[in-house]
Design a protein around this motif. Structure first.
Motif, PDB file in Angstrom:
ATOM      1  N   LYS A 111       5.625  -8.360 -14.322  1.00  0.00           N
ATOM      2  CA  LYS A 111       6.959  -8.601 -13.772  1.00  0.00           C
ATOM      3  C   LYS A 111       7.246  -7.629 -12.634  1.00  0.00           C
ATOM      4  N   PHE A 112       7.933  -8.149 -11.637  1.00  0.00           N
ATOM      5  CA  PHE A 112       8.289  -7.399 -10.432  1.00  0.00           C
ATOM      6  C   PHE A 112       8.909  -6.048 -10.794  1.00  0.00           C
ATOM      7  N   GLU A 113       9.918  -6.084 -11.687  1.00  0.00           N
ATOM      8  CA  GLU A 113      10.647  -4.836 -11.993  1.00  0.00           C
ATOM      9  C   GLU A 113       9.766  -3.846 -12.761  1.00  0.00           C
ATOM     10  N   ASP A 114       8.816  -4.355 -13.544  1.00  0.00           N
ATOM     11  CA  ASP A 114       7.922  -3.452 -14.277  1.00  0.00           C
ATOM     12  C   ASP A 114       7.000  -2.704 -13.316  1.00  0.00           C
ATOM     13  N   VAL A 115       6.511  -3.421 -12.295  1.00  0.00           N
ATOM     14  CA  VAL A 115       5.615  -2.788 -11.326  1.00  0.00           C
ATOM     15  C   VAL A 115       6.384  -1.739 -10.512  1.00  0.00           C
ATOM     16  N   VAL A 116       7.573  -2.124 -10.050  1.00  0.00           N
ATOM     17  CA  VAL A 116       8.354  -1.194  -9.231  1.00  0.00           C
ATOM     18  C   VAL A 116       8.713   0.049 -10.047  1.00  0.00           C
ATOM     19  N   ALA A 117       9.079  -0.167 -11.318  1.00  0.00           N
ATOM     20  CA  ALA A 117       9.447   0.980 -12.169  1.00  0.00           C
ATOM     21  C   ALA A 117       8.246   1.912 -12.351  1.00  0.00           C
ATOM     22  N   GLU A 118       7.063   1.335 -12.547  1.00  0.00           N
ATOM     23  CA  GLU A 118       5.880   2.192 -12.739  1.00  0.00           C
ATOM     24  C   GLU A 118       5.553   2.949 -11.452  1.00  0.00           C
ATOM     25  N   ALA A 119       5.703   2.283 -10.303  1.00  0.00           N
ATOM     26  CA  ALA A 119       5.463   2.970  -9.021  1.00  0.00           C
ATOM     27  C   ALA A 119       6.434   4.142  -8.893  1.00  0.00           C
ATOM     28  N   ARG A 120       7.697   3.906  -9.238  1.00  0.00           N
ATOM     29  CA  ARG A 120       8.700   4.972  -9.128  1.00  0.00           C
ATOM     30  C   ARG A 120       8.343   6.142 -10.040  1.00  0.00           C
ATOM     31  N   GLU A 121       7.948   5.829 -11.287  1.00  0.00           N
ATOM     32  CA  GLU A 121       7.550   6.897 -12.221  1.00  0.00           C
ATOM     33  C   GLU A 121       6.394   7.713 -11.654  1.00  0.00           C
ATOM     34  N   MET A 122       5.419   7.015 -11.067  1.00  0.00           N
ATOM     35  CA  MET A 122       4.246   7.732 -10.537  1.00  0.00           C
ATOM     36  C   MET A 122       4.638   8.635  -9.373  1.00  0.00           C
ATOM     37  N   ILE A 123       5.500   8.117  -8.504  1.00  0.00           N
ATOM     38  CA  ILE A 123       5.928   8.923  -7.351  1.00  0.00           C
ATOM     39  C   ILE A 123       6.705  10.146  -7.829  1.00  0.00           C
ATOM     40  N   GLU A 124       7.588   9.908  -8.828  1.00  0.00           N
ATOM     41  CA  GLU A 124       8.356  11.042  -9.364  1.00  0.00           C
ATOM     42  C   GLU A 124       7.456  12.048 -10.067  1.00  0.00           C
ATOM     43  N   ALA A 125       6.344  11.568 -10.636  1.00  0.00           N
ATOM     44  CA  ALA A 125       5.418  12.475 -11.319  1.00  0.00           C
ATOM     45  C   ALA A 125       4.515  13.208 -10.322  1.00  0.00           C
ATOM     46  N   GLY A 126       4.654  12.905  -9.030  1.00  0.00           N
ATOM     47  CA  GLY A 126       3.905  13.646  -8.017  1.00  0.00           C
ATOM     48  C   GLY A 126       2.677  12.935  -7.463  1.00  0.00           C
ATOM     49  N   TYR A 127       2.502  11.655  -7.804  1.00  0.00           N
ATOM     50  CA  TYR A 127       1.356  10.936  -7.228  1.00  0.00           C
ATOM     51  C   TYR A 127       1.567  10.736  -5.731  1.00  0.00           C
ATOM     52  N   LYS A 128       0.519  11.052  -4.963  1.00  0.00           N
ATOM     53  CA  LYS A 128       0.605  10.952  -3.498  1.00  0.00           C
ATOM     54  C   LYS A 128      -0.038   9.668  -2.981  1.00  0.00           C
ATOM     55  N   GLU A 129      -0.882   9.087  -3.799  1.00  0.00           N
ATOM     56  CA  GLU A 129      -1.534   7.847  -3.375  1.00  0.00           C
ATOM     57  C   GLU A 129      -1.576   6.900  -4.564  1.00  0.00           C
ATOM     58  N   ILE A 130      -1.010   5.715  -4.374  1.00  0.00           N
ATOM     59  CA  ILE A 130      -0.976   4.713  -5.443  1.00  0.00           C
ATOM     60  C   ILE A 130      -1.670   3.469  -4.923  1.00  0.00           C
ATOM     61  N   THR A 131      -2.663   2.993  -5.670  1.00  0.00           N
ATOM     62  CA  THR A 131      -3.365   1.782  -5.249  1.00  0.00           C
ATOM     63  C   THR A 131      -2.982   0.631  -6.165  1.00  0.00           C
ATOM     64  N   LEU A 132      -2.343  -0.378  -5.577  1.00  0.00           N
ATOM     65  CA  LEU A 132      -1.949  -1.566  -6.332  1.00  0.00           C
ATOM     66  C   LEU A 132      -3.193  -2.433  -6.527  1.00  0.00           C
ATOM     67  N   LEU A 133      -3.420  -2.858  -7.755  1.00  0.00           N
ATOM     68  CA  LEU A 133      -4.665  -3.548  -8.075  1.00  0.00           C
ATOM     69  C   LEU A 133      -4.469  -4.985  -8.514  1.00  0.00           C
ATOM     70  N   GLY A 134      -5.389  -5.827  -8.057  1.00  0.00           N
ATOM     71  CA  GLY A 134      -5.473  -7.211  -8.528  1.00  0.00           C
ATOM     72  C   GLY A 134      -6.684  -7.846  -7.866  1.00  0.00           C
ATOM     73  N   GLN A 135      -7.233  -8.908  -8.449  1.00  0.00           N
ATOM     74  CA  GLN A 135      -8.393  -9.567  -7.810  1.00  0.00           C
ATOM     75  C   GLN A 135      -7.972 -10.268  -6.528  1.00  0.00           C
ATOM     76  N   ASN A 136      -6.716 -10.623  -6.424  1.00  0.00           N
ATOM     77  CA  ASN A 136      -6.237 -11.340  -5.249  1.00  0.00           C
ATOM     78  C   ASN A 136      -4.750 -11.026  -5.127  1.00  0.00           C
ATOM     79  N   VAL A 137      -4.449  -9.831  -4.641  1.00  0.00           N
ATOM     80  CA  VAL A 137      -3.055  -9.361  -4.656  1.00  0.00           C
ATOM     81  C   VAL A 137      -2.129 -10.255  -3.843  1.00  0.00           C
ATOM     82  N   ASN A 138      -2.678 -10.986  -2.885  1.00  0.00           N
ATOM     83  CA  ASN A 138      -1.818 -11.845  -2.062  1.00  0.00           C
ATOM     84  C   ASN A 138      -1.218 -12.995  -2.846  1.00  0.00           C
ATOM     85  N   SER A 139      -1.804 -13.319  -3.997  1.00  0.00           N
ATOM     86  CA  SER A 139      -1.193 -14.401  -4.769  1.00  0.00           C
ATOM     87  C   SER A 139      -0.315 -13.825  -5.886  1.00  0.00           C
TER      88      SER A 139
END
Ligand code: SAH
Ligand code: SF4
Ligand code: F3S
Length: 468
Positions: free
Chosen positions: A208-236
């Motif tokens: 879900k959209f909000e779950d992904v955004v929330a996890e990205a926010r948590e990672m950024i707040e935890a100090g992650y400087k590089e986040i790679t979004l993963l999927g076999q075909n992220v465009n879909s």
């Protein structure tokens, strides 16, 4: 599209974590139980292993690289090419000795290979010392399967059960402290004719959209400087969600989060790589200037036989748009040489595309037949020797291009995320936004930080620089 994907919370049935933890506290050969997890294959597997480690950590496990001292040894396997599978079978065979010396050690196999019946049949018959086997679809059941393995004494096999469900809330123990993976979707619906992934990873399902955004926010707040979004075909991304949940919108939303970080993503499929997506990257604050866009072949007949759903012209159209919109864009790609029936002339179309695009780097593969895929049944008249000669020809062309691309960077200054200290005294290594590795002198305290580096020298495709 109808939403036929289920969403469930993993924490609803995690009491097995506690139960398994209690058993392992007694069974451990040392003070605490130790696990040795080896991961083969792509970032999807790396991200899955981080979840397995998360569950094991909650059971009280510590981690070791040394299989000899582990109470639990797990290989997370990859099926994408024959070579990957052979390596796993070889390494599993070698575990037999450890098991003979220490019969209490638990040996497990998971990942993509385990979703192929001919593989699990062979394991069951020829590798009786393997205690636990589970496929990609059973990741969320790992605590229960592991508990059954350590209490029952029988071999536990669970594969082939795609319940079309996204499980949220599985604990994660990330390998990195400033670089992290963030899966946004699982599975693949594309069925490229050479590829085993849709069979091993099941149907495409987006988080879900909000779950992904929330996890990205948590990672950024935890100090992650590089986040790679993963999927076999992220465009879909988002095809099973509401119409606003597109990949372009997801990137826009994450990019709004304030902070000092870089967003990467992989893999993009050219068939649904829109100009809107390129615009989002160009106009963003945090999205990297690296686009990994696998073309596989430069020839339209071969692309059609591969079921890739785009042609050379459409591919180049996107590439040219990206070059226009994103200054300094760094393009990389995957290529297959020797797809069944590919002629030398058709292969030359791949060479000409590589010359036209001028990729920063290429991941090149010789076609490997995968049991159960359509291409494995196609006529394949060219010999391994011929294919490997073409492969070398492609490598040579790409090496020259990479060297030229690197030489063009000399004198320019780039923002670099410092990744580690190299084994050379006082020399650090980092990556540009375009994902190009640069080495430069600096203090180790810079590791995990962004810094500006001026490129001073290009030795073939290795860049040297100095702090700017
Ligand atoms: N989903 C990604 C790729 C996943 S697999 C995409 O479509 O781009 C990673 C790469 O392995 C593929 O891009 C392809 O180049 C290569 N590959 C997949 N199956 C292969 C096979 N049977 N033989 C050789 N290379 C293969
Ligand atoms: Fe395989 Fe094609 Fe799916 Fe990529 S898009 S994982 S190559 S089937
Ligand atoms: Fe391998 Fe599975 Fe990834 S087959 S490439 S680990 S999706």
């Amino acid at each position: 599209m109808a939403n036929n994907i289920n969403y469930r919370d993993f924490t609803d049935d995690n009491h097995y974590i506690e139960l398994a933890g209690e058993v392992m506290a007694i069974r451990a050969s040392g003070d605490v139980p130790k696990a040795c997890i080896r991961t083969y294959g792509c970032q999807q597997n790396v991200a899955d292993s981080e979840k397995i480690k998360g569950m094991l950590a909650e059971m009280g496990f510590e981690f070791t690289e040394n299989a000899e001292e582990a109470d639990f040894i797990l290989f997370n396997t990859c099926a994408v090419r024959e070579h990957a599978e052979d390596r796993v079978f070889g390494n599993v065979g070698a575990l037999k000795n450890i098991k003979r010396k220490r019969p209490s050690v638990v040996i497990g196999l998971c990942g993509c290979m385990m979703e192929q019946k001919h593989v699990t049949d062979r394991l069951y018959k020829s590798f009786p010392f393997v205690n636990l086997v589970f496929g990609t679809h059973s990741l969320h059941k790992f605590p229960e399967l592991f508990y059954n393995t350590i209490t029952d004494g029988k071999r536990v096999y669970e594969t082939g059960v795609d319940d079309k469900t996204v499980y949220e809330g599985i604990p994660i123990k990330r390998d990195g402290t400033f670089k992290g993976w963030l899966p946004i979707m699982y599975g693949c619906n594309n069925f490229c004719t050479y590829c085993i992934v849709p069979y091993t990873r099941g149907r495409e399902r987006s988080r879900k959209f909000e779950d992904v955004v929330a996890e990205a926010r948590e990672m950024i707040e935890a100090g992650y400087k590089e986040i790679t979004l993963l999927g076999q075909n992220v465009n879909s991304y988002g095809k099973n969600l509401d119409e606003n949940a597109t990949f372009a919108n997801l990137l826009r939303e994450i990019d709004k989060i304030d902070g000092d970080y870089l967003i990467r993503f992989m893999t993009s499929h050219p068939k649904d790589c829109s100009k809107e997506l390129i615009d989002v990257i160009a106009d963003s604050r945090h999205i990297s200037t690296h686009l990994h866009l696998p073309f596989q072949s430069g020839n339209d007949r071969v692309l059609k036989a591969m079921n890739r759903s785009y042609n050379r012209e459409k591919y180049l159209d996107i590439i040219n748009y990206a070059k226009k919109r994103i200054p300094d864009v760094s393009l990389t790609s995957d290529v297959i040489v020797g797809f069944p029936g590919e002629t030398y002339d058709e292969f030359l179309d791949t060479i000409s595309l590589v010359k036209e695009v001028e990729f920063t780097s290429l991941f090149t593969f010789i076609y490997s037949p995968r049991e159960g895929t359509p291409a494995a049944k196609m006529d394949d008249p060219y010999t391994a020797k011929e294919k490997s000669a073409w492969f070398s020809e492609l490598l040579k062309v790409q090496e020259e291009i990479a060297a030229k691309r690197c030489a063009e960077m000399v004198g320019k200054t780039y923002r670099v995320l410092v990744e580690n200290a190299t084994d050379k005294d006082g020399i650090l290594s980092g990556r540009t936004s375009g994902n190009i590795i640069v080495e430069f002198a600096g203090d180790e305290s810079l590791v995990g930080q962004f810094t500006e580096v001026k490129i001073t020298e290009a030795r073939n495709w290795i860049l040297k620089g100095e702090l700017a």
